[in-house]
Scaffold this motif. Structure first.
Motif, PDB file in Angstrom:
ATOM      1  N   ILE A 110     -28.396 -47.882   6.112  1.00 49.30           N
ATOM      2  CA  ILE A 110     -27.916 -47.223   7.326  1.00 49.30           C
ATOM      3  C   ILE A 110     -26.395 -47.191   7.338  1.00 49.30           C
ATOM      4  CG2 ILE A 110     -28.001 -47.222   9.853  1.00 49.30           C
ATOM      5  CD1 ILE A 110     -30.543 -48.955   9.574  1.00 49.30           C
ATOM      6  N   VAL A 111     -25.786 -48.318   6.972  1.00 49.22           N
ATOM      7  CA  VAL A 111     -24.325 -48.387   6.940  1.00 49.22           C
ATOM      8  C   VAL A 111     -23.766 -47.408   5.926  1.00 49.22           C
ATOM      9  CG1 VAL A 111     -22.342 -49.872   6.486  1.00 49.22           C
ATOM     10  CG2 VAL A 111     -24.311 -50.783   7.731  1.00 49.22           C
ATOM     11  N   ALA A 112     -24.368 -47.383   4.732  1.00 46.46           N
ATOM     12  CA  ALA A 112     -23.903 -46.466   3.692  1.00 46.46           C
ATOM     13  C   ALA A 112     -24.026 -45.013   4.141  1.00 46.46           C
ATOM     14  CB  ALA A 112     -24.697 -46.690   2.409  1.00 46.46           C
ATOM     15  N   GLN A 113     -25.039 -44.733   4.938  1.00 44.76           N
ATOM     16  CA  GLN A 113     -25.297 -43.367   5.404  1.00 44.76           C
ATOM     17  C   GLN A 113     -24.340 -42.938   6.506  1.00 44.76           C
ATOM     18  OE1 GLN A 113     -29.296 -42.992   6.906  1.00 44.76           O
ATOM     19  NE2 GLN A 113     -28.837 -41.150   8.097  1.00 44.76           N
ATOM     20  N   THR A 114     -23.821 -43.906   7.284  1.00 44.98           N
ATOM     21  CA  THR A 114     -23.100 -43.548   8.508  1.00 44.98           C
ATOM     22  C   THR A 114     -21.619 -43.919   8.542  1.00 44.98           C
ATOM     23  OG1 THR A 114     -23.781 -45.649   9.526  1.00 44.98           O
ATOM     24  CG2 THR A 114     -25.201 -43.732   9.885  1.00 44.98           C
ATOM     25  N   GLU A 115     -21.189 -44.936   7.817  1.00 44.10           N
ATOM     26  CA  GLU A 115     -19.853 -45.481   8.058  1.00 44.10           C
ATOM     27  C   GLU A 115     -18.717 -44.506   7.731  1.00 44.10           C
ATOM     28  OE1 GLU A 115     -18.606 -48.832   5.804  1.00 44.10           O
ATOM     29  OE2 GLU A 115     -19.388 -48.091   3.894  1.00 44.10           O
ATOM     30  N   ASN A 116     -18.935 -43.566   6.824  1.00 44.33           N
ATOM     31  CA  ASN A 116     -17.867 -42.630   6.484  1.00 44.33           C
ATOM     32  C   ASN A 116     -17.580 -41.630   7.594  1.00 44.33           C
ATOM     33  OD1 ASN A 116     -17.349 -43.743   3.964  1.00 44.33           O
ATOM     34  ND2 ASN A 116     -18.908 -42.490   2.964  1.00 44.33           N
ATOM     35  N   ALA A 117     -18.495 -41.528   8.556  1.00 41.85           N
ATOM     36  CA  ALA A 117     -18.285 -40.622   9.692  1.00 41.85           C
ATOM     37  C   ALA A 117     -17.657 -41.333  10.885  1.00 41.85           C
ATOM     38  CB  ALA A 117     -19.606 -39.987  10.104  1.00 41.85           C
ATOM     39  N   VAL A 118     -17.391 -42.630  10.758  1.00 38.39           N
ATOM     40  CA  VAL A 118     -16.754 -43.403  11.816  1.00 38.39           C
ATOM     41  C   VAL A 118     -15.262 -43.509  11.506  1.00 38.39           C
ATOM     42  CG1 VAL A 118     -16.723 -45.580  13.085  1.00 38.39           C
ATOM     43  CG2 VAL A 118     -18.881 -44.704  12.169  1.00 38.39           C
ATOM     44  N   VAL A 151      -5.772 -40.211  13.529  1.00 40.48           N
ATOM     45  CA  VAL A 151      -7.144 -40.541  13.133  1.00 40.48           C
ATOM     46  C   VAL A 151      -7.157 -40.884  11.652  1.00 40.48           C
ATOM     47  CG1 VAL A 151      -9.445 -39.586  12.757  1.00 40.48           C
ATOM     48  CG2 VAL A 151      -8.266 -39.154  14.908  1.00 40.48           C
ATOM     49  N   THR A 152      -7.730 -42.041  11.321  1.00 43.71           N
ATOM     50  CA  THR A 152      -7.836 -42.480   9.934  1.00 43.71           C
ATOM     51  C   THR A 152      -9.294 -42.507   9.518  1.00 43.71           C
ATOM     52  OG1 THR A 152      -5.878 -43.876  10.218  1.00 43.71           O
ATOM     53  CG2 THR A 152      -7.234 -44.269   8.276  1.00 43.71           C
ATOM     54  N   LEU A 153      -9.620 -41.793   8.430  1.00 39.19           N
ATOM     55  CA  LEU A 153     -10.981 -41.786   7.909  1.00 39.19           C
ATOM     56  C   LEU A 153     -11.250 -43.057   7.116  1.00 39.19           C
ATOM     57  CD1 LEU A 153     -11.232 -38.091   6.616  1.00 39.19           C
ATOM     58  CD2 LEU A 153     -11.639 -38.980   8.924  1.00 39.19           C
ATOM     59  N   ASN A 154     -12.502 -43.278   6.785  1.00 44.61           N
ATOM     60  CA  ASN A 154     -12.882 -44.469   6.046  1.00 44.61           C
ATOM     61  C   ASN A 154     -12.283 -44.494   4.638  1.00 44.61           C
ATOM     62  OD1 ASN A 154     -14.303 -46.947   5.985  1.00 44.61           O
ATOM     63  ND2 ASN A 154     -15.938 -46.015   4.761  1.00 44.61           N
ATOM     64  N   ASN A 155     -11.932 -43.317   4.104  1.00 39.99           N
ATOM     65  CA  ASN A 155     -11.316 -43.260   2.778  1.00 39.99           C
ATOM     66  C   ASN A 155      -9.807 -43.442   2.808  1.00 39.99           C
ATOM     67  OD1 ASN A 155     -10.375 -40.842   3.797  1.00 39.99           O
ATOM     68  ND2 ASN A 155     -11.655 -39.544   2.490  1.00 39.99           N
ATOM     69  N   GLY A 156      -9.247 -43.717   3.990  1.00 39.99           N
ATOM     70  CA  GLY A 156      -7.827 -43.985   4.125  1.00 39.99           C
ATOM     71  C   GLY A 156      -6.983 -42.785   4.495  1.00 39.99           C
ATOM     72  N   LYS A 157      -7.539 -41.589   4.484  1.00 40.45           N
ATOM     73  CA  LYS A 157      -6.769 -40.396   4.854  1.00 40.45           C
ATOM     74  C   LYS A 157      -6.512 -40.383   6.357  1.00 40.45           C
ATOM     75  CE  LYS A 157      -8.370 -37.369   1.102  1.00 40.45           C
ATOM     76  NZ  LYS A 157      -9.014 -36.065   0.781  1.00 40.45           N
ATOM     77  N   GLU A 158      -5.292 -39.965   6.710  1.00 44.98           N
ATOM     78  CA  GLU A 158      -4.890 -39.990   8.112  1.00 44.98           C
ATOM     79  C   GLU A 158      -4.500 -38.592   8.574  1.00 44.98           C
ATOM     80  OE1 GLU A 158      -2.664 -43.326  10.613  1.00 44.98           O
ATOM     81  OE2 GLU A 158      -1.267 -42.208   9.371  1.00 44.98           O
ATOM     82  N   PHE A 159      -4.891 -38.253   9.810  1.00 46.66           N
ATOM     83  CA  PHE A 159      -4.639 -36.924  10.354  1.00 46.66           C
ATOM     84  C   PHE A 159      -4.184 -37.048  11.807  1.00 46.66           C
ATOM     85  CE2 PHE A 159      -7.999 -36.642   7.235  1.00 46.66           C
ATOM     86  CZ  PHE A 159      -7.640 -35.548   6.452  1.00 46.66           C
TER      87      PHE A 159
END
Length: 503
Positions: A58-66, A153-161
């Motif tokens: 569940i974490v692998a499926q969802t955490e990148n969208a947080v 806003v910072t994504l889980n991959n470190g990119k910031e917008f």
């Protein structure tokens, strides 16, 4: 003897292992024998009980969208009367020893005298959010972004917008953001909060204390928890802390069922009770924000209260459900529909009013000018009336401006160093006042006098203030050399504050 002791030890170890295994498998170990759970009184009849769920998929499926949300605000520090913690450290010495003091081995710094120091952008807070569409729409809490001059806003991959505020609603504590520059962002699937049950496993993902992508788990403790707020909450025992606000509450199917919003705590940190906004309620707000940039709610113009048990019995009601009408606004929708003080509203357009607090939410979801059926209990019988829903006046303080460029431009301050705005009808009703203006920006004389943003000005000298236009006219007539007395409402306190106008 050694052999006997050895055999006893083997049996003891074997029974211990069997007992532990049985306990894990959902069986009961009684007196050295393994008994099926159905043989034990009050035990479950299931042969086995599944262990704790595996949350990793569940974490692998969802955490990148947080996402992590970092807010900044533009502030100006007074050059006198206090020490600016974000400024030059040598200012600390000048604060204590005088404006011309130069600390040893320190380079004298240029200093403005009178007025404000140059504005600076400082960190304001952190929160969480989650992406609901691959083109960059993000849900978070209103209180996470309220008052911010810049949102990152910072994504889980470190990119910031940088994020733009599409709209925000204070009453439900929901805000909608938008980021640009990334194609096909990961998203979370929206679930159905109406299907939730007590004891159901849920996860929270967010940035407690700024710690990105933190996962906690727990169960749903209660549903439709009424805390006196506009919406009923989902109560959980999931560990939620400052920084988790705006993050998703996720079920075992990887679907969002709530937006984490509040904790009940005496310490400021998690103490076992967390509150989340049901996603169905949140999405109704989001859809309006996305379409109009603001939320429009229905109203019927009544003051209501709880139906006491004794009152219910005296009126012939089967129970104490419903909303007791204590006052009807003259000329309002309810007045036109024939509703009277003393009526008990028990239903609205097919929705049962179980508690008095249900009525504002049910009515608020109706579009203004919609004709609806309202059920009232009057004189021992039920009556159905036709009512045309009105509109709740929009409150600028309840919304973050949808046009970010316009919100970045400060209005010109007046001679008191103030920028003010009109109060909404809702705010005046809540505070039981008939007029006034709210301070949105403060500098110069107003700041020196101790005024703050969000203070409400009720009067200037002996003149009651009704709106911005009257306030501006009153300030324009003030004497240049004489302090004006402003009657200020701050939270629940009212006080007079002297302010000397600038020339």
């Amino acid at each position: 003897m050694k052999k006997i002791l050895h055999n006893k030890l083997k049996r003891s170890v074997l029974y211990t292992v069997i007992g532990l295994s049985a306990a894990y498998a959902g069986l009961s170990y009684v007196g050295g024998d393994v008994a099926n759970a159905q043989d034990v009184p009050n035990a479950t009849t299931s042969m086995t009980i599944a262990g704790l769920p595996d949350f990793t998929p569940i974490v692998a499926q969802t955490e990148n969208a947080v996402v992590n949300i970092r807010t900044l605000e533009t502030v100006s520090a007074r050059s006198r009367g206090g020490y600016d913690p974000y400024g030059d450290p040598s200012e600390l010495f000048r604060f204590f020893f005088g404006p011309d003091f130069t600390p040893p081995r320190a380079t004298p710094q240029p200093r403005q005298r009178g007025g404000d120091q140059p504005e600076r952008t400082v960190p304001r807070g952190v929160g969480s959010g989650f992406i609901i569409s691959d083109d960059g729409y993000i849900i978070t809490n209103n209180h996470v972004i309220a008052g911010a001059s810049k949102i990152m806003v910072t994504l889980n991959n470190g990119k910031e917008f940088p994020a733009k505020v599409i709209g925000s609603d204070q009453r439900t504590d929901i805000a909608l953001l938008k980021i640009e520059g990334e194609d096909k962002l990961p998203t979370l699937k929206i679930g159905d909060s109406n299907t939730l049950k007590k004891g159901q496993w849920v996860l929270a993902i967010g940035s407690p204390f700024g710690l990105d992508s933190t996962v906690t788990s727990g169960i749903i403790s209660a549903i439709n928890r009424d805390t006196g707020e506009y919406l009923p909450f989902i109560q959980t025992d999931v560990a939620v802390n400052p920084g988790n606000s705006g993050g998703p509450l996720i079920n075992l199917e990887g679907e969002v069922v709530g937006v984490n919003s509040q904790i009940i705590s005496q310490s400021g940190g998690f103490m076992g009770i967390s509150l989340s906004i049901p996603i169905d309620e949140a999405m109704q707000v989001v859809n309006q924000l996305k379409e109009n940039g603001k939320v429009t709610r229905g109203r019927i113009g009544v003051q209501i209260g709880e139906v006491a048990d004794e009152v219910a019995k005296a009126l012939g009601l089967e129970n104490s459900s419903g909303a007791l009408v204590s006052n009807v606004e003259q000329g309002g929708p309810a007045d036109k529909a024939g509703i009277m003080a003393g009526d008990v509203i028990i239903g609205f357009d097919g929705s049962e009013v179980k508690k008095w607090s249900d009525l504002p939410r049910i009515v608020g979801q109706k579009k203004p000018d919609t004709e609806s059926n309202i059920e009232v209990w009057r004189r021992g019988k039920k009556q159905t009336l036709k009512i045309t829903v009105g509109a709740v006046p929009s409150n600028p303080a309840d919304e973050v401006a949808a046009n970010q460029e316009a919100s970045d431009k400060l209005a010109e301050a007046d001679r008191l160093g103030l920028v003010v705005s009109n109060l909404s009808e809702e705010t005046m009703t809540r505070l039981r006042i008939k007029g006034g203006v709210q301070i949105t920006e403060v500098e110069g004389p107003g700041q020196v006098a101790g005024l703050r943003a969000d203070d409400i000005i009720l009067a200037v000298n002996d003149q009651d203030i009704k709106d911005v236009k009257q306030f501006e006219e009153t300030v324009g007539k003030l004497s240049k050399d004489k302090a004006a007395a402003l009657l200020i409402r701050r939270e629940n306190l009212t006080q007079w504050v002297p302010v000397t106008p600038s020339k």
